[in-house]
Design an enzyme around this catalytic site. Structure first.
Site, mmCIF file in Angstrom:
data_model
loop_
_atom_site.group_PDB
_atom_site.id
_atom_site.type_symbol
_atom_site.label_atom_id
_atom_site.label_comp_id
_atom_site.label_asym_id
_atom_site.label_seq_id
_atom_site.Cartn_x
_atom_site.Cartn_y
_atom_site.Cartn_z
ATOM 1 N N HIS A 250 -0.144 -4.067 5.229
ATOM 2 C CA HIS A 250 0.278 -5.358 4.682
ATOM 3 C C HIS A 250 -0.001 -6.508 5.648
ATOM 4 O O HIS A 250 -0.220 -7.648 5.222
ATOM 5 C CB HIS A 250 1.763 -5.334 4.317
ATOM 6 C CG HIS A 250 2.184 -6.546 3.537
ATOM 7 N ND1 HIS A 250 1.693 -6.810 2.270
ATOM 8 C CD2 HIS A 250 3.007 -7.586 3.843
ATOM 9 C CE1 HIS A 250 2.203 -7.961 1.837
ATOM 10 N NE2 HIS A 250 2.999 -8.436 2.764
ATOM 11 N N HIS B 275 -1.681 -11.695 -7.581
ATOM 12 C CA HIS B 275 -0.307 -12.112 -7.844
ATOM 13 C C HIS B 275 -0.200 -12.715 -9.237
ATOM 14 O O HIS B 275 -1.009 -13.564 -9.624
ATOM 15 C CB HIS B 275 0.136 -13.166 -6.818
ATOM 16 C CG HIS B 275 0.382 -12.611 -5.462
ATOM 17 N ND1 HIS B 275 0.384 -13.381 -4.319
ATOM 18 C CD2 HIS B 275 0.635 -11.338 -5.046
ATOM 19 C CE1 HIS B 275 0.626 -12.614 -3.265
ATOM 20 N NE2 HIS B 275 0.791 -11.382 -3.685
ATOM 21 N N LYS C 140 -0.683 -3.981 -9.368
ATOM 22 C CA LYS C 140 0.657 -3.672 -9.858
ATOM 23 C C LYS C 140 0.689 -3.786 -11.377
ATOM 24 O O LYS C 140 0.062 -4.658 -11.960
ATOM 25 C CB LYS C 140 1.676 -4.618 -9.234
ATOM 26 C CG LYS C 140 1.974 -4.319 -7.770
ATOM 27 C CD LYS C 140 3.110 -5.161 -7.268
ATOM 28 C CE LYS C 140 3.492 -4.776 -5.840
ATOM 29 N NZ LYS C 140 4.619 -5.596 -5.340
ATOM 30 N N ARG D 281 -3.909 -4.107 -1.365
ATOM 31 C CA ARG D 281 -2.661 -3.406 -1.071
ATOM 32 C C ARG D 281 -2.998 -1.980 -0.642
ATOM 33 O O ARG D 281 -4.060 -1.453 -0.977
ATOM 34 C CB ARG D 281 -1.760 -3.357 -2.309
ATOM 35 C CG ARG D 281 -1.319 -4.707 -2.844
ATOM 36 C CD ARG D 281 -0.448 -4.519 -4.083
ATOM 37 N NE ARG D 281 0.064 -5.778 -4.607
ATOM 38 C CZ ARG D 281 -0.494 -6.498 -5.574
ATOM 39 N NH1 ARG D 281 -1.618 -6.049 -6.141
ATOM 40 N NH2 ARG D 281 0.037 -7.623 -5.994
ATOM 41 N N ARG E 103 -3.489 -7.477 4.909
ATOM 42 C CA ARG E 103 -3.513 -8.220 3.646
ATOM 43 C C ARG E 103 -2.998 -9.646 3.860
ATOM 44 O O ARG E 103 -3.579 -10.612 3.358
ATOM 45 C CB ARG E 103 -2.660 -7.482 2.608
ATOM 46 C CG ARG E 103 -2.496 -8.198 1.268
ATOM 47 C CD ARG E 103 -1.776 -7.252 0.305
ATOM 48 N NE ARG E 103 -1.175 -7.913 -0.834
ATOM 49 C CZ ARG E 103 -1.811 -8.197 -1.970
ATOM 50 N NH1 ARG E 103 -3.092 -7.909 -2.092
ATOM 51 N NH2 ARG E 103 -1.181 -8.768 -2.980
ATOM 52 N N TYR F 76 3.761 -15.210 0.544
ATOM 53 C CA TYR F 76 2.981 -14.297 1.356
ATOM 54 C C TYR F 76 1.986 -15.002 2.274
ATOM 55 O O TYR F 76 1.369 -14.370 3.113
ATOM 56 C CB TYR F 76 2.207 -13.331 0.455
ATOM 57 C CG TYR F 76 3.003 -12.125 0.059
ATOM 58 C CD1 TYR F 76 2.819 -10.909 0.698
ATOM 59 C CD2 TYR F 76 3.937 -12.200 -0.959
ATOM 60 C CE1 TYR F 76 3.554 -9.799 0.327
ATOM 61 C CE2 TYR F 76 4.671 -11.101 -1.344
ATOM 62 C CZ TYR F 76 4.471 -9.911 -0.694
ATOM 63 O OH TYR F 76 5.207 -8.814 -1.072
#
Length: 313
Positions: free
Chosen positions: A245, A271, A176, A154, A248, A280
């Site tokens: 992105h 994730h 995250k 990211r 990615r 994604y």
């Protein structure tokens, strides 16, 4: 601004406390996004002269989201508003202000599926193989491009990297929610990073720990990285807009098309849920159909004749 009655802690004060608590474990970007969403709530309650956080019930919050939708907020933004409300309500429950979270009964419009289109494999290879000018900035930009595509990072993860996060053929990133993970670094990215580390001292002072720095020798920011990628896509003749992105997403799509290992791609992307990886990434349908025909026992077996049917007909 509407003042809270004496002795009552206002909604705005509770928001400040929530954001301060959030900052202890969330990224600055996340805190800023929640600040923006809750500022809209604060403005709404002030217009209604509501100051008591205990008044934040389902009806009031539904009216807030309805007003946001009426002024043209997109479904994605409404969903983010709702997420911010839910986190804030959880905080108020823990503080003993609310008995339960009133956001659970709220629904926002279904978001359209906007999948970023991966860059074509061959076009991306030509883009990455385009020679740069050999300057420290050119070497740095190449290392950023290779690392983005090699490891599927990211933007925030790449920008936050420090020198100590590189470990030979892998890199340690903080994803995250402050969740760390180890990600492989491919051979081409390793070469580009070694080149960058060889000339990084021309820009960075000795005490700077950031892996990627700008002309002033300080950590390269998110906007600067986004801007450089857009400029490089134009300069190198890539016929489409390039942003972090998309690199990615291209990493995930190309890897999934080759390996068919959704779980591995999930781990590499960081994730928490497999469903996020499925959103994604996209499989080449013909590739998937061919794999099915080759592997599934019912796809390969010839149909048996029906009962009573003459085999010689």
């Amino acid at each position: 601004m509407v003042e809270a009655p004496l002795g009552e802690v206002s909604i705005a004060k509770h928001i400040d406390g929530f954001l301060a608590a959030l900052a202890s474990h969330a990224s600055p970007a996340t805190v800023e996004a929640y600040r923006h969403d809750l500022a809209a709530l604060c403005a709404f309650t002030e217009r209604r002269e509501v100051t008591d956080p205990a008044a934040l019930d389902t009806a009031l919050l539904r009216a807030f989201l309805g007003s946001e939708r009426s002024r043209g907020l997109a479904p994605r933004s409404l969903a983010r508003r709702r997420a911010a409300l839910s986190k804030f309500a959880d905080y108020l429950v823990k503080q003993g202000v609310l008995a339960d979270n009133p956001v659970g009964l709220l629904r926002t419009p279904k978001q359209p599926s906007h999948l970023p289109r991966p860059v074509d494999v061959d076009a991306l290879a030509r883009f990455l193989d385009t020679p740069h000018d050999g300057s420290p900035l050119g070497v740095r930009d190449q290392a950023i491009l290779e690392l983005f595509y090699s490891s599927g990072l990211r933007l925030a993860e790449l920008a936050a990297l420090e020198l100590g996060d590189l470990q030979n053929s892998r890199v340690r990133v903080i994803g995250k929610g402050g969740k760390p993970r180890q990600v492989p670094v491919g051979r081409r990215a390793q070469q580009a990073l070694a080149e960058w580390l060889g000339c990084r001292s021309a820009l960075a002072p000795v005490d700077e720990l950031a892996l990627f720095v700008g002309q002033r020798g300080t950590r390269l920011g998110h906007r600067a990285i986004q801007k450089r990628l857009a400029q490089l896509s134009l300069a190198r003749g890539l016929p489409e807009h390039l942003h972090p992105h998309r690199l990615r997403h291209s990493f995930a799509s190309h890897l999934l098309e080759s390996s068919q290992d959704l779980r591995a791609v999930q781990e590499l992307l960081g994730h928490a849920n497999l469903s996020t990886t499925q959103i994604y990434t996209r499989l080449d349908w013909q590739h998937l159909a061919t794999s099915y025909d080759a592997a599934h026992p019912r796809a390969k077996r010839s149909p048996s004749p029906r009962n009573g049917e003459n085999r010689n007909q």
